[in-house]
Each structure stands twice: as C-alpha cells, then as structure tokens.
Design a protein around this motif. Structure first.
Motif, short mmCIF file in Angstrom:
data_model
loop_
_atom_site.label_atom_id
_atom_site.label_comp_id
_atom_site.label_asym_id
_atom_site.label_seq_id
_atom_site.Cartn_x
_atom_site.Cartn_y
_atom_site.Cartn_z
N ASP A 155 -66.30 -33.76 -42.74
CA ASP A 155 -66.47 -34.32 -44.08
C ASP A 155 -65.14 -34.60 -44.75
O ASP A 155 -64.77 -35.75 -44.92
N GLU B 43 -67.90 -39.47 -35.34
CA GLU B 43 -68.74 -38.27 -35.45
C GLU B 43 -67.96 -37.09 -36.02
O GLU B 43 -68.47 -36.33 -36.83
N ARG C 219 -71.91 -38.52 -49.66
CA ARG C 219 -70.50 -38.16 -49.75
C ARG C 219 -70.04 -38.18 -51.21
O ARG C 219 -70.25 -39.15 -51.93
N GLN D 207 -72.48 -39.77 -26.55
CA GLN D 207 -71.36 -40.60 -26.99
C GLN D 207 -71.17 -41.80 -26.06
O GLN D 207 -70.95 -42.92 -26.50
N LEU E 218 -65.29 -37.23 -37.94
CA LEU E 218 -64.99 -37.49 -39.36
C LEU E 218 -66.20 -37.17 -40.24
O LEU E 218 -66.05 -36.74 -41.38
N ILE E 219 -67.38 -37.38 -39.69
CA ILE E 219 -68.60 -37.03 -40.43
C ILE E 219 -68.76 -35.52 -40.50
O ILE E 219 -69.06 -34.95 -41.54
N TYR F 4 -74.89 -39.63 -44.40
CA TYR F 4 -73.60 -39.03 -44.74
C TYR F 4 -72.92 -39.81 -45.86
O TYR F 4 -72.48 -39.22 -46.86
N PHE G 299 -78.22 -43.13 -34.81
CA PHE G 299 -76.79 -42.94 -35.10
C PHE G 299 -76.44 -43.47 -36.48
O PHE G 299 -75.76 -42.80 -37.26
N LEU H 83 -77.75 -41.37 -39.32
CA LEU H 83 -76.83 -40.25 -39.56
C LEU H 83 -75.67 -40.68 -40.44
O LEU H 83 -75.34 -40.03 -41.44
#
Lengths: 110, 110
Positions: B39, B33, A105, A13, B35-36, A101, A94, A97
């Motif tokens: 979901d 991260e 979604r 992070q 929030l991912i 997502y 990053f 990823l």
DNA sequence: ACTATTAATCGTAATATTGCAATATAAATA
DNA sequence: TATTTATATTGCAATATTACGATTAATAGT
C-alpha cells in the motif's frame, strides 16, 4: 537475453503476463474489438479489416488462441473465431483487485 | 520485421496495446501486486522482492512508468513508486466493454 | 570533502517478436 | 479429380525485449 525468468515467478503471475502480452499489440486489440462489434463469430474477413497480410493476421490469431482469449471453429472451408470467456475471466479478477485497491486508497504519496 | 505498424491502428488501440504490453511480463505483474500489497509506496526494496538484478528491475519500473501505470517520487535518496490511477482507468473501460459483451452474449458459436 | 547508499543509464549478448512472400494444407465446388 | 477458396506454416529479415555487469549520478550521513 530476451528470455524471461519464468521459473522465478508464480504461475498466476506468468498466466496474467501471457494474457496481457497477448493483448499487447494494436492488431490484436483490433481483432478483439472487431469480434465484439460483429458479434456473430467472424472468420477470415479480419484480413480485410486489418492493414496486415494474411499470414500476419493468422499469426496474431494464433497468439490470441494460445493465450486463451479467443476460440476457433471450423465452419466449412473457413474458420470462425470468437471470444473465449475463460481467458477474460482470469484478467477480470486481477483488475477487480486493482480497482478495489485504487478505490479505497487514501493517501496517495506520489 | 519486429516493428509494429502503429500508424495503421487507432490511437486508442495503440494506447491499449502499450498498457497491456507493459503488463505482459511476470516481473511487472509482480511489481504491481507488490505495490498493492504494501500500500504505502515502496521504492527499491522491490529489488529484494524480485529475482532480478537492480538494473533489470529499474528497467521494468521505467516501462511501467512510461506506460502510465505507476508513478515515482523522490523521497530522500530513494525513489518511491506507487500505482498511477490514470493508466488503469484506460484499461478499465476496455474491459468493461468486453465484460458487458460477454455477459449479454447469447449464441456462442465456438 | 569523503563515503555509503540508492537508483538510473550504458553497453552488450541472447532471445523474442513482427511482418511478409512463398508454400502447404484442407475443404468446397465445378 | 481439378480448381478455387480459406487459412496455416515455413523461412527469413528487421527490430524489440530481457537481463545484467559496469558505470554514473545524486543524495545522505559522517
């Protein structure tokens, strides 16, 4: 306090934050874009390209270098800068990823 | 001077810088991260997840929202946050440009 | 209405960033 | 070696960021 509680976050992070922060200034975005545009590595004519004084440009270059986004090489009296692939690789994973997502979604609550 | 010469850069450069800057803090990376990971949109239990006080988390959320990276919805007494696709789209095209360049780059001078 | 609960805002201290003039350093050339 | 050229470093002023306690606002449940 202006001081980030770095110790409380993971190394990944913190690394990502450093990279993003380095890109968090229009002058540094402009530097990256220019390095891409001229392709061959370009040195201090960035000072001519940017609306900033030489020390300021030098400082921005230093930050990009520290973050691992650009590299610099001596070329005679001047210094030649170009993109450092390594730094961008880290950012890439990053965003991969995030994109994965977002594409999958289904239910957007907001 | 601590003040960025925004007027001297293109709107696109400033926009990108704002987005990158918003990601330039480990707490905000952690928020994205999380929030991912969960979901479904999650509200204030981010405060429990993060090693920061509630007002600080609230402030970070505000910055992410201002940058266009997250959205917030009222859900009863609490507020539900989730990723804002729009913001990430803008970043995406920038990195696509960079990746395309890096993949095709032949002569690395540095 | 009263009381939790949830989250934003205010105020403020500590620290970081931005920008540049002045200066320093280092290589190239005369 | 003196001078020019190219870049980095220093020092400092103006401003921004980070963090949090105290407070506020707004909804939920009693």
């Amino acid at each position: 306090m202006g001081i980030t509680k770095t110790q409380h976050f993971t190394e990944e992070q913190n690394e990502l934050a450093v990279l993003a922060k380095a890109l968090g200034h229009p002058a540094r975005i402009a530097i990256i874009e220019h390095l891409i545009k001229v392709d061959s590595c370009i040195c201090g004519d960035l000072v001519n390209e940017l609306p900033l004084a030489q020390p300021t440009v030098s400082q921005h270059l230093k930050e990009l270098k520290n973050a691992g986004l650009i590299k610099g090489n001596f070329e005679g009296a001047s210094i030649c800068y170009c993109l450092n692939e390594e730094g961008f690789e880290k950012i890439k994973s990053f965003f991969t990823l995030i994109n994965t997502y977002l594409e999958n979604r289904k239910d957007q609550c907001c």
